[in-house]
Design a protein around this motif. Structure first.
Motif, short mmCIF file in Angstrom:
data_model
loop_
_atom_site.label_atom_id
_atom_site.label_comp_id
_atom_site.label_asym_id
_atom_site.label_seq_id
_atom_site.Cartn_x
_atom_site.Cartn_y
_atom_site.Cartn_z
N GLN A 157 -8.93 4.50 -22.83
CA GLN A 157 -7.63 4.13 -23.08
C GLN A 157 -6.92 3.13 -21.71
O GLN A 157 -6.26 2.76 -21.82
N GLY A 158 -8.34 3.13 -21.07
CA GLY A 158 -8.39 2.17 -19.58
C GLY A 158 -7.87 2.93 -18.82
O GLY A 158 -7.01 2.01 -17.64
N PHE A 159 -7.29 4.04 -18.65
CA PHE A 159 -6.57 4.50 -17.78
C PHE A 159 -6.76 4.86 -16.32
O PHE A 159 -6.82 4.88 -15.46
N GLN A 160 -8.52 5.14 -16.12
CA GLN A 160 -9.15 5.47 -15.00
C GLN A 160 -8.73 4.36 -14.46
O GLN A 160 -9.16 4.05 -13.16
N LYS A 161 -9.37 3.66 -15.36
CA LYS A 161 -9.53 2.31 -14.59
C LYS A 161 -8.72 1.66 -13.68
O LYS A 161 -8.46 0.82 -13.08
N GLY A 162 -7.78 1.27 -14.84
CA GLY A 162 -6.26 1.48 -14.80
C GLY A 162 -5.13 2.16 -13.39
O GLY A 162 -4.98 1.62 -12.28
N GLU A 163 -5.97 3.42 -12.86
CA GLU A 163 -5.42 4.31 -11.77
C GLU A 163 -6.04 3.64 -10.32
O GLU A 163 -5.67 3.53 -9.54
N ILE A 164 -7.93 3.75 -10.89
CA ILE A 164 -8.42 3.56 -10.04
C ILE A 164 -8.20 1.47 -9.22
O ILE A 164 -7.75 1.31 -8.03
N GLU A 165 -7.69 1.12 -10.10
CA GLU A 165 -6.92 -0.25 -9.62
C GLU A 165 -6.42 -1.19 -8.39
O GLU A 165 -5.38 -1.22 -7.78
N ARG A 166 -4.86 0.46 -9.85
CA ARG A 166 -3.93 0.26 -8.43
C ARG A 166 -3.52 0.77 -6.84
O ARG A 166 -2.78 0.79 -6.40
N ASN A 167 -4.88 1.92 -7.21
CA ASN A 167 -5.17 2.16 -5.29
C ASN A 167 -5.87 1.33 -4.42
O ASN A 167 -5.59 0.86 -3.71
N ALA A 168 -6.69 0.67 -5.30
CA ALA A 168 -7.24 -0.90 -4.61
C ALA A 168 -5.99 -1.86 -4.13
O ALA A 168 -6.20 -2.41 -3.31
N TYR A 169 -5.29 -2.10 -5.24
CA TYR A 169 -3.90 -3.28 -4.80
C TYR A 169 -3.28 -2.04 -4.00
O TYR A 169 -3.53 -2.69 -2.78
N ARG A 170 -3.26 -1.16 -3.62
CA ARG A 170 -1.98 -0.59 -2.66
C ARG A 170 -3.26 -0.41 -1.43
O ARG A 170 -2.23 -0.70 -0.26
N ILE A 171 -4.89 -0.43 -1.39
CA ILE A 171 -5.34 -0.67 0.23
C ILE A 171 -5.40 -2.14 0.38
O ILE A 171 -5.59 -2.16 2.13
N ALA A 172 -5.39 -3.03 -0.60
CA ALA A 172 -5.38 -4.08 0.09
C ALA A 172 -3.96 -4.45 0.15
O ALA A 172 -4.51 -5.52 1.42
N GLN A 173 -2.58 -4.12 -0.04
CA GLN A 173 -1.47 -5.22 0.41
C GLN A 173 -1.62 -4.36 1.51
O GLN A 173 -1.42 -4.44 3.35
N GLU A 174 -1.51 -2.92 2.29
CA GLU A 174 -1.72 -2.10 3.87
C GLU A 174 -2.99 -3.02 4.57
O GLU A 174 -2.61 -2.38 5.77
N THR A 175 -3.95 -2.95 4.35
CA THR A 175 -4.55 -4.14 5.20
C THR A 175 -4.10 -5.34 5.28
O THR A 175 -3.64 -6.33 6.42
N ASP A 176 -3.60 -6.28 4.23
CA ASP A 176 -3.22 -6.89 4.50
C ASP A 176 -1.68 -6.91 5.53
O ASP A 176 -1.08 -7.87 6.38
N ALA A 177 -0.71 -6.06 5.30
CA ALA A 177 0.21 -5.69 5.87
C ALA A 177 0.26 -5.52 7.59
O ALA A 177 0.56 -5.43 8.64
N GLY A 178 -1.34 -4.98 7.74
CA GLY A 178 -1.61 -4.64 9.56
C GLY A 178 -1.51 -3.17 9.32
O GLY A 178 -0.99 -2.62 10.54
N GLU A 179 -0.67 -2.23 8.46
CA GLU A 179 -0.37 -0.56 8.36
C GLU A 179 -1.50 0.00 7.91
O GLU A 179 -1.82 0.94 8.82
N ARG A 180 -2.61 -0.84 7.80
CA ARG A 180 -4.36 -0.12 7.51
C ARG A 180 -4.69 -0.84 8.50
O ARG A 180 -5.23 -1.65 8.51
N VAL A 181 -5.34 -0.31 9.71
CA VAL A 181 -6.11 -1.13 10.50
C VAL A 181 -7.70 -0.80 10.15
O VAL A 181 -8.18 -0.04 10.26
N VAL A 182 -8.40 -2.05 10.13
CA VAL A 182 -9.17 -2.54 9.80
C VAL A 182 -10.04 -3.62 11.39
O VAL A 182 -9.70 -4.57 10.81
N VAL A 183 -10.68 -2.94 12.02
CA VAL A 183 -11.69 -2.94 13.34
C VAL A 183 -12.24 -4.55 12.99
O VAL A 183 -12.83 -4.25 12.30
N GLY A 184 -11.78 -5.67 13.97
CA GLY A 184 -12.69 -6.78 13.77
C GLY A 184 -12.03 -7.28 12.17
O GLY A 184 -12.80 -9.38 12.24
N VAL A 185 -11.19 -7.14 11.56
CA VAL A 185 -10.68 -7.93 10.19
C VAL A 185 -9.12 -8.30 10.52
O VAL A 185 -9.50 -9.35 10.65
#
Length: 532
Positions: free
Chosen positions: A413-441
């Motif tokens: 049913q694509g459940f696990q894949k969908g949940e993981i993809e939503r979390n990955a998108y959240r991480i990308a948004q936080e990184t792009d917004a500077g809320e999640r600091v990645v040193v050197g990036v």
């Protein structure tokens, strides 16, 4: 560290972290129920009573590229530098069950791992390495059965019988449907193959770890620690159910199950994650499956530092990240560890960077005091609270998988894949917004990056491997191979254990691709459901 847009520090799983933890955080907490003793149920404090005070973790470095001869050279270097266990990386064609001369293999031979088409390749890979003295892990899933059998044949060629071989095959195809994509067959025959491997190893290679249920690849795809634990254990439950349904007693195979987790830089939550996973698995096996052998209740695991957290920018900073990640895995109680090389975000590791990765483990082992006492965080207000919270969240997610019909139904049913993809998108948004600091990036960047010369794979490798394969086919008994592959198809179409006719085909010099093609003809291939 997760974002702080609401003013609250949160873990990678989004759980709040209190500025201060005190006795109230553990109100009603029972150390006897939640902790027990090291080496005793529920194994929160580790699977062995003495842990690293009695025996250090296995320093198992993941390696493989190009041809078997080139990877063999890297293995010998790692052993000379102090590696205590080998871990084989296979190229994508091998992972997908294709020979190096298959049209779909073009351009991928030897790129991200070693190309293995036949027993000859594996003999070259382990030439002069005594297989009764080294523990080998093979990161292979859909074609795990033929690679395991090739390893057994190579061992026999050295005079090493199956009962003296030790190691692990990953053999976790469910996570391939969820996160990686190197699957071949549909879920039902894939699980049948898993059960056949369990049975075969119990009879023929009894010290072998028959599966390494992987949360690592889920994490690399974007899973949070809660998702990593929940989906990994849900997959493991599916494998146990499959074996039990096939008539096996749980205590006959469960002691050889193992797990594979990531180790991130968020040290506190990672320590809590390892401890929670051990406790959860022990209770699942005792309460749900009625396991009685204490070894059936133990979550024994390998850990690898988080490749997804390595940066191509200022790659030398990855040395610090890997050291912290390795420390998290050790404090969490892993049984073996691979530390990534600092340059892996750019290319395959060089000899120097691979050696530095191993030295990181050796410094943790010999220059720190983390091996002086078992589970140094036991009783910590913060760690015990975070362990309980992570466990509760993971159990809730596992229950959702059960409501969908279990791990296999949830995959379809694509459940696990969908949940993981939503979390990955959240991480990308936080990184792009500077809320999640990645040193050197997104903070502390350089105006100009220093030049770096990566390891480059010789483009002639594919041609050499194809010629080697042609010579193998020309020199073997083609009629014997055809007959053996026909026997494999008959077993696959029936109920017999397919590993015995598969072994016969490999003994006749059938290739990995030919064996997988024979099974494809009977079982078909998996087409993922469109979840868009």
């Amino acid at each position: 560290m997760a974002g702080e847009s609401d003013g609250v520090r949160r873990t990678e799983s989004g759980l709040p972290i209190a500025p201060v933890y005190g006795p109230e955080a553990l109100d009603g907490w029972d150390p006897r129920r939640s902790l027990g003793d090291p080496g005793g149920y529920p194994f929160t404090r580790g699977v062995h009573p003495s842990m690293y005070t009695g025996r250090p973790w296995t320093m198992r470095q993941y390696a493989g590229f190009g041809t078997a001869a080139e990877s063999h050279s890297r293995f010998r270097q790692l052993i000379a530098h102090g590696t205590t266990g080998l871990s084989v990386a296979f190229d994508l064609p091998t992972q997908m069950g294709y020979d190096s001369d298959a049209p779909l293999a073009s351009g991928e031979v030897g790129r991200v791992g070693v190309a293995v088409d036949s027993a000859d390749d594996l003999r070259t890979l382990f030439d002069g390495i005594p297989l009764d003295r080294v523990s080998t892990s093979m990161t292979i899933n859909a074609p795990a059965a033929p690679l395991l059998l090739l390893y057994q044949l190579v061992g026999e060629g050295q005079g090493v019988t199956g009962d003296r071989l030790t190691g692990t095959i990953q053999n976790d195809v469910l996570k391939e449907y969820i996160a990686r994509g190197t699957y071949i067959f549909p879920p039902a025959p894939s699980l049948r193959l898993t059960a056949d491997i369990f049975r075969y190893c119990r009879a023929e290679i009894p010290r072998w770890n028959t599966i390494s249920v992987s949360g690592y690849h889920l994490a690399e795809a974007g899973a949070s620690p809660v998702q990593e634990v929940a989906f990994t254990l849900a997959n493991a439950i599916a494998y146990v159910r499959t074996a039990v349904a096939a008539g096996m007693d749980v205590d006959d195979f469960a002691p050889r199950l193992s797990f594979f987790f990531v180790a991130r830089t968020t040290l506190l939550e990672e320590v809590a994650k390892f401890r929670a996973a051990r406790r959860m698995w022990a209770r699942v096996m005792r309460e749900r499956f009625g396991a009685e052998n204490p070894r059936s209740l133990m979550l024994r695991c390998h850990a690898q530092t988080a490749g997804v957290q390595l940066t191509a920018q200022q790659p030398e900073t990855n040395l610090v990240r890997v050291a912290l990640q390795g420390l998290a895995a050790v404090l969490g109680g892993t049984q073996s560890l691979h530390t990534n090389a600092f340059d892996e975000a750019l290319a395959l590791p060089t000899d120097t960077s691979a050696r530095l990765a191993l030295r990181t483990q050796q410094i943790l082992r010999y220059e720190t005091d983390v091996t002086a006492t078992v589970d140094p965080f036991a009783g910590s207000y913060a760690i015990e609270s975070m362990t309980d919270e992570l466990e509760a969240a993971a159990l809730q997610l596992m229950e959702r998988v059960e409501e969908l019909g279990g791990a296999v139904a949830a995959v379809e049913q694509g459940f696990q894949k969908g949940e993981i993809e939503r979390n990955a998108y959240r991480i990308a948004q936080e990184t792009d917004a500077g809320e999640r600091v990645v040193v050197g990036v997104n903070r502390f960047r350089l105006d100009e990056e220093e030049p770096y010369e990566p390891l480059r794979v010789d483009p002639e490798i594919e041609a050499r491997q194809v010629r080697r394969l042609a010579a193998l086919r020309a020199g073997r008994d083609g009629a014997a191979v055809t007959a053996a592959l026909s026997g494999l198809r008959r077993a696959a179409d029936g109920t017999d254990n397919v590993l015995y006719p598969m072994r016969e085909a490999l003994c006749r010099s059938a290739t990995v691709g030919e064996v997988c093609d024979a099974l494809r003809e009977v079982w078909g291939t998996y087409t993922p459901r469109d979840t868009t």
